[in-house]
Scaffold this motif. Structure first.
Motif, mmCIF file in Angstrom:
data_model
loop_
_atom_site.group_PDB
_atom_site.id
_atom_site.type_symbol
_atom_site.label_atom_id
_atom_site.label_comp_id
_atom_site.label_asym_id
_atom_site.label_seq_id
_atom_site.Cartn_x
_atom_site.Cartn_y
_atom_site.Cartn_z
ATOM 1 N N TRP A 30 6.089 117.119 63.042
ATOM 2 C CA TRP A 30 4.907 117.856 62.581
ATOM 3 C C TRP A 30 3.821 117.912 63.645
ATOM 4 N N GLN A 31 3.826 116.957 64.563
ATOM 5 C CA GLN A 31 2.843 116.856 65.652
ATOM 6 C C GLN A 31 1.410 116.859 65.146
ATOM 7 N N VAL A 32 1.159 115.995 64.150
ATOM 8 C CA VAL A 32 -0.181 115.868 63.567
ATOM 9 C C VAL A 32 -0.810 114.510 63.889
ATOM 10 N N GLY A 33 -0.224 113.791 64.803
ATOM 11 C CA GLY A 33 -0.762 112.485 65.171
ATOM 12 C C GLY A 33 0.059 111.858 66.274
ATOM 13 N N ILE A 34 -0.232 110.600 66.525
ATOM 14 C CA ILE A 34 0.507 109.866 67.544
ATOM 15 C C ILE A 34 0.914 108.512 66.990
ATOM 16 N N ARG A 35 1.906 107.957 67.618
ATOM 17 C CA ARG A 35 2.442 106.669 67.192
ATOM 18 C C ARG A 35 1.876 105.571 68.080
ATOM 19 N N ALA A 36 1.308 104.555 67.462
ATOM 20 C CA ALA A 36 0.801 103.414 68.212
ATOM 21 C C ALA A 36 1.979 102.630 68.787
ATOM 22 N N GLU A 63 -6.712 118.948 70.470
ATOM 23 C CA GLU A 63 -6.818 120.288 69.878
ATOM 24 C C GLU A 63 -5.500 120.715 69.244
ATOM 25 N N ASP A 64 -4.386 120.432 69.904
ATOM 26 C CA ASP A 64 -3.075 120.764 69.336
ATOM 27 C C ASP A 64 -2.825 119.971 68.056
ATOM 28 N N ILE A 65 -3.162 118.695 68.070
ATOM 29 C CA ILE A 65 -2.968 117.844 66.884
ATOM 30 C C ILE A 65 -3.816 118.357 65.727
ATOM 31 N N ARG A 67 -5.037 121.375 65.309
ATOM 32 C CA ARG A 67 -4.533 122.696 64.896
ATOM 33 C C ARG A 67 -3.277 122.546 64.019
ATOM 34 N N ASN A 68 -2.381 121.659 64.402
ATOM 35 C CA ASN A 68 -1.175 121.426 63.605
ATOM 36 C C ASN A 68 -1.516 120.828 62.249
ATOM 37 N N ALA A 69 -2.479 119.907 62.210
ATOM 38 C CA ALA A 69 -2.892 119.315 60.932
ATOM 39 C C ALA A 69 -3.449 120.396 60.003
ATOM 40 N N ALA A 70 -4.257 121.296 60.548
ATOM 41 C CA ALA A 70 -4.809 122.389 59.735
ATOM 42 C C ALA A 70 -3.701 123.324 59.246
ATOM 43 N N LYS A 71 -2.702 123.564 60.094
ATOM 44 C CA LYS A 71 -1.577 124.425 59.707
ATOM 45 C C LYS A 71 -0.819 123.831 58.524
ATOM 46 N N TRP A 72 -0.526 122.519 58.594
ATOM 47 C CA TRP A 72 0.212 121.876 57.509
ATOM 48 C C TRP A 72 -0.608 121.824 56.227
ATOM 49 N N LYS A 73 -1.920 121.685 56.340
ATOM 50 C CA LYS A 73 -2.785 121.732 55.147
ATOM 51 C C LYS A 73 -2.670 123.103 54.488
ATOM 52 N N LYS A 74 -2.752 124.156 55.279
ATOM 53 C CA LYS A 74 -2.645 125.519 54.742
ATOM 54 C C LYS A 74 -1.295 125.725 54.051
ATOM 55 N N LEU A 75 -0.228 125.251 54.686
ATOM 56 C CA LEU A 75 1.098 125.392 54.091
ATOM 57 C C LEU A 75 1.222 124.620 52.779
ATOM 58 N N ALA A 76 0.622 123.442 52.716
ATOM 59 C CA ALA A 76 0.656 122.648 51.483
ATOM 60 C C ALA A 76 -0.104 123.344 50.364
ATOM 61 N N ILE A 77 -1.248 123.916 50.696
ATOM 62 C CA ILE A 77 -2.041 124.646 49.689
ATOM 63 C C ILE A 77 -1.252 125.840 49.168
ATOM 64 N N GLU A 78 -0.619 126.573 50.066
ATOM 65 C CA GLU A 78 0.181 127.726 49.651
ATOM 66 C C GLU A 78 1.340 127.301 48.756
ATOM 67 N N ALA A 79 2.002 126.213 49.102
ATOM 68 C CA ALA A 79 3.149 125.748 48.320
ATOM 69 C C ALA A 79 2.740 125.310 46.919
ATOM 70 N N ALA A 80 1.576 124.677 46.811
ATOM 71 C CA ALA A 80 1.134 124.155 45.515
ATOM 72 C C ALA A 80 0.390 125.194 44.673
ATOM 73 N N SER A 81 0.007 126.302 45.275
ATOM 74 C CA SER A 81 -0.725 127.339 44.547
ATOM 75 C C SER A 81 0.200 128.092 43.592
ATOM 76 N N HIS A 82 -0.399 128.819 42.671
ATOM 77 C CA HIS A 82 0.354 129.615 41.708
ATOM 78 C C HIS A 82 1.327 130.535 42.442
ATOM 79 N N GLY A 83 2.611 130.407 42.107
ATOM 80 C CA GLY A 83 3.641 131.216 42.728
ATOM 81 C C GLY A 83 4.205 130.638 44.015
ATOM 82 N N GLY A 84 3.626 129.543 44.494
ATOM 83 C CA GLY A 84 4.123 128.903 45.710
ATOM 84 C C GLY A 84 5.422 128.165 45.439
ATOM 85 N N SER A 85 6.051 127.685 46.499
ATOM 86 C CA SER A 85 7.364 127.053 46.358
ATOM 87 C C SER A 85 7.316 125.787 45.495
ATOM 88 N N SER A 86 6.307 124.956 45.649
ATOM 89 C CA SER A 86 6.217 123.749 44.819
ATOM 90 C C SER A 86 5.941 124.103 43.364
#
Length: 108
Positions: A30-36, A63-65, A67-86
């Motif tokens: 997902w590239q939304v963070g780093i591993r310690a 900036e990439d991290i 941006r990717n975090a924001a992308k996954w948030k948008k995808l989660a909102i779409e999936a959970a919204s009315h008519g979304g995959s979830s």
């Protein structure tokens, strides 16, 4: 999953069971963070946590991290919204359990 769906960048600090898999997804897939990284004694020191937080907040990849975090948030909102995959999947799951056709019925 909660942090991913909220668009939060993460420092992965895996210690046992599925946490290594989660860390792999957070950092590499997902590239939304780093591993310690652990030190020579298998410990994660406060300096390493600080380095990771600085990298996420202002480092070369920040900036990439973010941006990717924001992308996954948008995808989660779409999936959970009315008519979304979830939304669709939970309706189909309930329909299988109850034996009722909930897909063609109006949503509340």
């Amino acid at each position: 999953m909660e942090a991913l769906s909220l668009g939060v960048s993460m420092v992965a600090v895996p210690r046992w069971t599925d946490q290594s898999t989660n860390a792999k997804f957070i950092a590499d897939v997902w590239q939304v963070g780093i591993r310690a990284e652990v030190d020579g004694k298998g410990m994660i020191r406060k300096e390493e946590i600080g380095r990771c937080v600085r990298e996420i907040m202002e480092g070369d990849r920040s900036e990439d991290i973010k941006r990717n975090a924001a992308k996954w948030k948008k995808l989660a909102i779409e999936a959970a919204s009315h008519g979304g995959s979830s939304d669709t999947n939970i309706i189909e799951f309930i329909a299988q359990l109850t034996g009722k056709d909930l897909v063609s019925q109006p949503q509340l």
